[in-house]
Design an enzyme around this catalytic site. Structure first.
Site, short mmCIF file in Angstrom:
data_model
loop_
_atom_site.label_atom_id
_atom_site.label_comp_id
_atom_site.label_asym_id
_atom_site.label_seq_id
_atom_site.Cartn_x
_atom_site.Cartn_y
_atom_site.Cartn_z
N HIS A 134 -29.61 -12.78 90.48
CA HIS A 134 -29.07 -14.07 90.04
C HIS A 134 -30.13 -14.93 89.37
CE1 HIS A 134 -25.81 -16.92 90.03
NE2 HIS A 134 -26.50 -17.82 90.68
N ASP A 173 -27.20 -8.96 89.70
CA ASP A 173 -26.61 -10.20 90.21
C ASP A 173 -25.29 -9.89 90.90
OD1 ASP A 173 -25.59 -12.75 90.65
OD2 ASP A 173 -26.10 -13.48 88.65
N SER A 195 -26.23 -20.47 86.85
CA SER A 195 -25.34 -20.39 88.00
C SER A 195 -24.16 -21.34 87.77
CB SER A 195 -26.10 -20.67 89.29
OG SER A 195 -25.35 -20.28 90.41
#
Length: 175
Positions: free
Chosen positions: A136, A104, A24
């Site tokens: 994600h 995602d 991330s």
């Protein structure tokens, strides 16, 4: 990098065999480091932002880029250009594993594909691990096992000692 400097000086760390990984925002930082340092033997970028301009038009979360970059790419193009890892691609040198889930919507899968394509076109050792049924974060047990196996295999491949390790010892006292 100050933390890396500190860790590299510890008696049980080998500064010649370091790797960095992130997911991330950490993936974005790995993508950023790709164009700004050659201190690491390998990188792993999981769900990282590669191109800020294309990311802006594809993410389901607009609050972060609007806040972090003070507006849209068309209102503040200089900031997006300055902080986009894609603008430093000619400086990429480090072998990189790119991991992304196709579902995602926070950091769209195309960010990972763009990074992987840039690495491949420059003939930088790289690998793409994609998960068609994940978002994600990789949450399904069988996918998680593959994620960890591939992660550890990549780090091991690029950080194994090519010469005898420095004479470093760590004493642990048991009570």
């Amino acid at each position: 990098m100050a933390v890396v400097d500190h860790v590299a000086g510890l008696p049980y760390a080998d500064s010649e065999r370091m790797a960095a990984a992130g997911g991330s925002y950490g993936g974005y930082m790995v993508d950023w480091m790709l164009g700004h340092t050659q201190r690491f033997k390998a990188f792993i970028s999981h769900a990282g932002v590669y191109d800020l301009r294309s990311m802006f038009g594809a993410t389901e979360e607009l609050w972060f880029p609007l806040w972090e970059f003070n507006g849209t790419p068309w209102d503040n193009p200089g900031t997006y250009e300055k902080w986009s890892p894609s603008n430093y691609v000619k400086d990429f040198k480090t072998p990189t594993l790119v991991i992304h889930g196709e579902l995602d919507f926070r950091v769209p899968y195309t960010q990972g594909l763009q990074l992987f394509t840039a690495l491949q076109l420059q003939k930088i050792p790289s690998k793409l691990l994609e998960f068609p049924d994940e978002g994600h974060w990789i949450l399904k047990p069988q996918n998680s096992v593959l994620w960890y196996h591939t992660f550890l295999e990549w780090i091991g491949e690029w950080t194994k000692a090519s010469a005898p390790a420095k004479n470093r010892s760590l004493t642990v006292a048991a009570q």
